[in-house]
Design a protein around this motif. Structure first.
Motif, PDB file in Angstrom:
ATOM      1  N   GLU A 160      11.881   1.712  12.090  1.00 54.11           N
ATOM      2  CA  GLU A 160      11.949   0.249  12.084  1.00 54.11           C
ATOM      3  C   GLU A 160      11.948  -0.330  13.492  1.00 54.11           C
ATOM      4  OE1 GLU A 160      15.546  -0.929  10.111  1.00 54.11           O
ATOM      5  OE2 GLU A 160      16.718  -0.899  11.953  1.00 54.11           O
ATOM      6  N   LYS A 161      12.019   0.526  14.512  1.00 54.61           N
ATOM      7  CA  LYS A 161      12.038   0.052  15.894  1.00 54.61           C
ATOM      8  C   LYS A 161      10.625   0.013  16.469  1.00 54.61           C
ATOM      9  CE  LYS A 161      16.525  -0.371  16.651  1.00 54.61           C
ATOM     10  NZ  LYS A 161      17.143  -1.628  17.090  1.00 54.61           N
ATOM     11  N   LYS A 162      10.231  -1.131  16.987  1.00 55.41           N
ATOM     12  CA  LYS A 162       8.914  -1.243  17.605  1.00 55.41           C
ATOM     13  C   LYS A 162       8.930  -0.782  19.065  1.00 55.41           C
ATOM     14  CE  LYS A 162       7.196  -4.983  14.693  1.00 55.41           C
ATOM     15  NZ  LYS A 162       6.623  -6.351  14.657  1.00 55.41           N
ATOM     16  N   ASP A 163      10.062  -1.002  19.732  1.00 63.37           N
ATOM     17  CA  ASP A 163      10.189  -0.616  21.134  1.00 63.37           C
ATOM     18  C   ASP A 163      10.963   0.688  21.255  1.00 63.37           C
ATOM     19  OD1 ASP A 163       8.904  -2.967  22.027  1.00 63.37           O
ATOM     20  OD2 ASP A 163      10.774  -4.090  21.812  1.00 63.37           O
TER      21      ASP A 163
ATOM     22  N   SER B  39      12.007   9.702  31.278  1.00 57.62           N
ATOM     23  CA  SER B  39      12.004  10.674  32.371  1.00 57.62           C
ATOM     24  C   SER B  39      13.247  11.546  32.253  1.00 57.62           C
ATOM     25  CB  SER B  39      11.978   9.947  33.715  1.00 57.62           C
ATOM     26  OG  SER B  39      13.070   9.044  33.807  1.00 57.62           O
ATOM     27  N   TYR B  40      13.366  12.478  33.171  1.00 60.36           N
ATOM     28  CA  TYR B  40      14.508  13.393  33.139  1.00 60.36           C
ATOM     29  C   TYR B  40      15.820  12.602  33.263  1.00 60.36           C
ATOM     30  CZ  TYR B  40      17.702  17.161  34.402  1.00 60.36           C
ATOM     31  OH  TYR B  40      18.757  18.044  34.438  1.00 60.36           O
ATOM     32  N   GLY B  41      16.731  12.854  32.312  1.00 60.30           N
ATOM     33  CA  GLY B  41      18.024  12.182  32.340  1.00 60.30           C
ATOM     34  C   GLY B  41      18.036  10.828  31.670  1.00 60.30           C
ATOM     35  N   LYS B  42      16.864  10.350  31.214  1.00 65.08           N
ATOM     36  CA  LYS B  42      16.809   9.052  30.537  1.00 65.08           C
ATOM     37  C   LYS B  42      15.828   9.146  29.371  1.00 65.08           C
ATOM     38  CE  LYS B  42      16.149   4.084  31.139  1.00 65.08           C
ATOM     39  NZ  LYS B  42      15.767   2.991  32.059  1.00 65.08           N
ATOM     40  N   ALA B  43      16.358   9.487  28.195  1.00 64.58           N
ATOM     41  CA  ALA B  43      15.508   9.640  27.024  1.00 64.58           C
ATOM     42  C   ALA B  43      15.118   8.276  26.457  1.00 64.58           C
ATOM     43  CB  ALA B  43      16.244  10.431  25.956  1.00 64.58           C
ATOM     44  N   LEU B  44      13.832   8.149  26.096  1.00 62.60           N
ATOM     45  CA  LEU B  44      13.322   6.936  25.454  1.00 62.60           C
ATOM     46  C   LEU B  44      12.559   7.390  24.221  1.00 62.60           C
ATOM     47  CD1 LEU B  44      12.023   4.801  28.471  1.00 62.60           C
ATOM     48  CD2 LEU B  44      14.006   4.317  27.035  1.00 62.60           C
ATOM     49  N   TYR B  45      13.148   7.194  23.051  1.00 68.54           N
ATOM     50  CA  TYR B  45      12.588   7.711  21.809  1.00 68.54           C
ATOM     51  C   TYR B  45      11.802   6.637  21.055  1.00 68.54           C
ATOM     52  CZ  TYR B  45      15.864  11.656  22.302  1.00 68.54           C
ATOM     53  OH  TYR B  45      16.534  12.749  22.754  1.00 68.54           O
ATOM     54  N   ARG B  46      10.715   7.073  20.419  1.00 68.72           N
ATOM     55  CA  ARG B  46       9.977   6.188  19.517  1.00 68.72           C
ATOM     56  C   ARG B  46       9.076   7.021  18.606  1.00 68.72           C
ATOM     57  NH1 ARG B  46       4.622   4.499  20.060  1.00 68.72           N
ATOM     58  NH2 ARG B  46       3.477   5.489  21.749  1.00 68.72           N
ATOM     59  N   VAL B  47       8.632   6.415  17.516  1.00 69.92           N
ATOM     60  CA  VAL B  47       7.642   7.036  16.619  1.00 69.92           C
ATOM     61  C   VAL B  47       6.297   6.375  16.899  1.00 69.92           C
ATOM     62  CG1 VAL B  47       6.974   7.473  14.233  1.00 69.92           C
ATOM     63  CG2 VAL B  47       9.394   7.471  14.861  1.00 69.92           C
ATOM     64  N   PRO B  48       5.274   7.111  17.345  1.00 62.02           N
ATOM     65  CA  PRO B  48       3.967   6.515  17.681  1.00 62.02           C
ATOM     66  C   PRO B  48       3.364   5.686  16.552  1.00 62.02           C
ATOM     67  CG  PRO B  48       4.065   8.771  18.464  1.00 62.02           C
ATOM     68  CD  PRO B  48       5.310   8.555  17.655  1.00 62.02           C
ATOM     69  N   LEU B  49       3.610   6.112  15.281  1.00 53.67           N
ATOM     70  CA  LEU B  49       3.043   5.376  14.150  1.00 53.67           C
ATOM     71  C   LEU B  49       3.485   3.928  14.164  1.00 53.67           C
ATOM     72  CD1 LEU B  49       1.380   5.719  11.484  1.00 53.67           C
ATOM     73  CD2 LEU B  49       3.569   6.067  10.350  1.00 53.67           C
TER      74      LEU B  49
END
Length: 346
Positions: A257-260, A336-346
């Motif tokens: 449900e997250k776009k960003d 980047s290393y130490g800063k995770a940014l998660y998302r689903v490409p779909l």
């Protein structure tokens, strides 16, 4: 320092053959009837068409009729002069006099597509008129806008009542005459955001762009829908059914449900933790298990729990889905290393 926002320029691009009236008719419909200011007007025509536009064959010059229209309806005139805004395809410095041969039918589409490509840039909103000109020119105009048009760019066709058309007038001068004109917006398939425009922009011919676009379209992967069944606790992607544990299901729905991208790390932001817990509770998880997870997330271990869930989810998706579509559904880390940014490409 405040920077003045750049004004969007509305550009009317018309085609003209033996009846330049379609240009002023379209201009009238947009600027007078629709109240859309037209900042610049370009006409693509042939050598014969230019003579007519310049008033050398008995009809009034197009520039004079544009000036008369804007004065009558108190409009700011668009940028237009015959030398810079009436455009003709050339071959070896010879102006194209008409579209009659196979060579002409190659030259004019190349010219039109290149023109639309250059003008479909930030700061311009294109109003492209299919009326007038040869059918070959209209086809090229529509195809060019399909490749390079953006939201807001429009394709139009103006239709004049036979009585008004027979009058040879360049635009309506009364509201009764106005009713005899119809401006239709023509829907078109917008491919600009779906195709890789870099190779398309490197093409120099109409046929080259057709081949490149067709090649990219044939290689597009159609992604099946992704559905969550909370009663059965499974994710369904096409015909593939992937069982999920309660927390993994909640994590997957949270990212879906997250776009960003969502920042991970050692601890999720408070609003993200609260939303994740809300989704987790909606899965129907048993009370005891729900309280243990809630305590874990609120004690500052949300980052570790999230990382483990992401790993489990991706492993399950990787095993269940074909290699060519799995990456679109997996939870990826773009940080980047130490800063995770998660998302689903779909």
């Amino acid at each position: 320092m405040n920077r003045k926002k750049k004004e969007t320029r509305n550009i009317l691009i018309g085609l003209s053959g033996l009846t330049p009236q379609v240009i002023t008719e379209t201009l009238y419909c947009l600027s007078v009837r629709e109240k859309i200011p037209v900042h610049a007007l370009y006409v693509i025509t042939t050598g014969k068409g230019r003579e007519i536009i310049e008033g050398k064959t008995g009809l009034p010059p197009l520039a004079a009729e544009i000036e008369r229209l804007t004065k009558l309806f108190q409009l700011k005139p668009p940028d237009f002069n015959s030398d810079e805004h009436v455009l003709i395809a050339k071959e070896d410095f010879e102006l194209l006099q008409d579209v009659q041969t196979n060579k002409d039918n190659e030259l004019f589409p190349d010219f039109i597509v290149d023109f639309i490509r250059r003008f479909a840039a930030a700061g311009n909103r294109l109003f492209c008129s299919l009326s007038g000109g040869r059918k070959t020119m209209s086809v090229a105009m529509a195809y060019a806008l399909s490749l390079y048009g953006r939201p807001g760019d429009g394709l139009y066709h103006v239709i004049a009542d036979p009585v008004f058309e027979a009058s040879k007038k360049f635009f309506p001068e009364t509201w009764e005459e106005s009713a005899k004109l119809t401006l239709s917006e023509v829907p078109y398939v917008r491919l600009r955001d779906k195709l890789d425009n870099d190779p398309l922009y490197r093409q120099t011919t109409y046929m080259g762009m057709v081949r490149e676009a067709q090649s990219q379209i044939e290689n597009l992967i159609r992604l099946p829908a992704c559905t969550a069944d909370l009663k059965k606790m499974v994710i369904m992607i096409g015909k593939n059914i992937i069982p999920m544990q309660f927390f993994n299901m909640a994590v997957y729905l949270f990212f879906m449900e997250k776009k960003d991208p969502v920042e991970g790390g050692k601890r999720l932001k408070k609003e993200n933790t609260e939303r994740l817990l809300s989704i987790y509770e909606s899965t129907g998880v048993p009370f005891g298990q729900r309280e243990r997870v809630k305590k874990t997330l609120n004690n500052g271990n949300s980052g570790d729990a999230l990382t483990k869930a992401v790993c489990n989810i991706n492993n399950a998706l990787r095993k269940a889905l074909p290699d060519d579509i799995a990456p679109s559904y997996m939870i990826v880390n773009e940080g980047s290393y130490g800063k995770a940014l998660y998302r689903v490409p779909l």
